[in-house]
Design an enzyme around this catalytic site. Structure first.
Site, short mmCIF file in Angstrom:
data_model
loop_
_atom_site.label_atom_id
_atom_site.label_comp_id
_atom_site.label_asym_id
_atom_site.label_seq_id
_atom_site.Cartn_x
_atom_site.Cartn_y
_atom_site.Cartn_z
CE LYS A 77 -4.48 0.79 0.21
NZ LYS A 77 -5.62 -0.08 -0.15
CG ASP A 126 -7.33 3.30 -0.75
OD1 ASP A 126 -7.68 2.12 -0.70
OD2 ASP A 126 -7.54 4.10 0.19
N1 GLU Z 1 -7.39 0.23 -2.76
C1 GLU Z 1 -8.16 -0.94 -3.07
C2 GLU Z 1 -8.19 -1.86 -1.87
O1 GLU Z 1 -8.26 -1.39 -0.76
C3 GLU Z 1 -7.76 -1.59 -4.37
C4 GLU Z 1 -6.32 -1.96 -4.52
C5 GLU Z 1 -5.94 -2.46 -5.91
O2 GLU Z 1 -6.78 -2.50 -6.79
O3 GLU Z 1 -4.76 -2.80 -6.06
O4 GLU Z 1 -8.20 -3.06 -1.96
#
Ligand code: GLU
Length: 445
Positions: free
Chosen positions: A126, A166
């Site tokens: 992340k 996100d």
């Molecule tokens: N931010 C999204 C999550 O919390 C998607 C992440 C992604 O698609 O890599 O899973």
């Protein structure tokens, strides 16, 4: 918590001072894992939990940029590459003023288990920045994204780390980030980012996937009690990408979504939220919910307060972490709630989750219920790898199968470990065992 895990927890908390959201995410997982260690002593011997809680790599960097008036700003950028046992690090980027290392680590930690549950070959990571996109022009957003990528590019790649969106990062930002990556590397490497535009390597259904997936997960939970979305009265928090598509999907299944929120307050619309109007205001005009109430007859806007004061039979928290506390949970329960599915990451506090469990409410934790977004990102990676693009129907079908699969695996795992109906236990154990096995197989790294 199992006494064998308490010492490991204490070390993690002491080693990461002040990161309260990360602590919360770790404790919540550890509370589920006692029974796993009875059956798998090798996980303790191999120090799997100690390794899992320490990110493989953490990158913190300066992001300088200029606003339209030529003033210089400096933000902080993050990428936490948490675990690559199952595949390249995968997870979104969050641009929001609340972002600091503790938020990125809680999100990255949850992402490991979420991604494992999807059954797709993706590890957990992340990133993001404390940059506040609100009120910024397109040109400012572009310059910020270009500066952010000017450092990030050296750490990511199709086989290394694949960021996505996100909170605060959507199609526009992914476009600017991708453009800068391509320019610096001189590579059209589609698989380096997901959430791309349809004409340049994106996947159909990716924008809808998190919200749709959350509702599909909730539908599967309801089925276990002989119920469905038809006729449910649904309360949603948030009004961003996840909330909008959760509202659309719930209403397509016959529910009425009577409320949604933003950081200034919430709207109540007894006739059911007009999704097209909401989408236009939030995504095209980038406006506020007060606008929705002003234009939609019969809707009322409440400034401040909590959307959880509105009674509903199904609650879908789709805004942000810790937005639903124990008091809000108790109020929802006394107002006739039967099910909760988390579209956001960790929106319910630990107290709220206890209230739901004690009241026998169906509760789908985010790492299972909102996994449709990242799962569809993995489908985007598949399409990129094969230089193909799938139809909406095919992609949606894959998403549905994945969400039903996650639901069933969580339910079966909860049964297997003596906690029937507890999707928190099912998700934590289901995700953990898969990652732990892979970590042991790959040796001490
Ligand atoms: N931010 C999204 C999550 O919390 C998607 C992440 C992604 O698609 O890599 O899973």
């Amino acid at each position: 918590m199992d006494s064998r895990l308490e010492g490991i927890r204490d070390t993690v908390l002491a080693r990461n001072p002040g990161e309260k959201e990360f602590h919360q995410a770790v404790i919540e997982v550890f509370e589920s894992l006692g029974p796993v260690h009875d059956r798998h002593p090798e996980f303790l011997e191999g120090a799997v939990l100690e390794r899992l809680c320490e990110p493989e790599r953490q990158i913190i960097f300066r992001v300088p940029w200029t606003d339209d008036a030529g003033r210089v700003h400096v933000n902080r950028g993050f990428r936490v590459e948490f675990n690559s046992a199952l595949g390249p690090y995968k997870g979104g980027l969050r641009f929001h003023p609340s972002v600091y290392l503790g938020i990125v680590k809680f999100l990255g930690f949850e992402q490991i288990f979420k991604n494992a549950l999807t059954g797709m070959p993706i590890g957990g990571g992340k990133g993001g920045s404390d940059f506040d996109p609100r009120g910024r022009t397109d040109a400012e957003i572009m310059r910020f994204c270009q500066s952010f990528m000017t450092e990030l590019y050296r750490h990511i790649g199709e086989y290394t780390d694949v960021p996505a969106g996100d909170i605060g990062v959507g199609g526009r930002e992914i476009g600017y980030l991708f453009g800068q990556y391509k320019r610096i590397t001189n590579r059209y490497e589609s698989g380096v980012l997901t959430g791309k535009g349809i004409s340049w390597g994106g996947s159909l259904v990716r924008p809808e996937a998190t919200g749709y997936g959350t509702v599909i997960f909730a539908q599967e939970m309801l089925k276990t009690r002989g119920q469905s979305f038809d006729g449910q009265r649904v309360v949603v928090s948030g009004s961003g990408n996840v909330a909008i598509h959760a509202i659309a999907k719930a209403q397509s299944l016959g529910a009425t979504v009577v409320a949604c929120s933003d950081s200034a307050g919430y709207v109540v619309d007894e006739a059911g939220i007009d999704v097209e109007l909401l989408r236009h205001i939030k995504e095209v005009e980038r406006g506020r919910l007060t606008e929705y109430a002003a234009r939609r007859g019969g809707a009322t806007h409440v400034t401040g307060g909590s959307v959880w004061d509105v009674n509903g039979t199904v609650a879908l928290p789709c805004a942000t972490q810790n937005e639903l506390d124990g008091d809000a949970a108790a109020k929802l329960v006394s107002n006739g709630l039967i099910a909760v599915a988390e579209g956001a990451n960790m929106p319910s506090t630990r107290e709220a989750v206890s209230v739901f469990h004690e009241a026998g409410i169906l509760f789908g934790p985010g790492k299972a219920a909102n996994a449709g977004g990242v799962a569809t990102s993995a489908l985007e990676m598949q399409q990129n790898a094969s230089r193909d693009s799938w139809t909406f129907e095919h992609t949606e079908q894959r998403l549905t199968e994945i969400m039903v699969g996650i639901h069933d695996r969580c339910a079966a795992t909860a049964d297997e470990y003596g906690a029937p109906g507890n999707y928190v236990v099912g998700a934590n154990i289901g995700g953990f065992v898969k990652v732990a096995d892979a970590m042991l197989a790959q040796g001490l790294i």
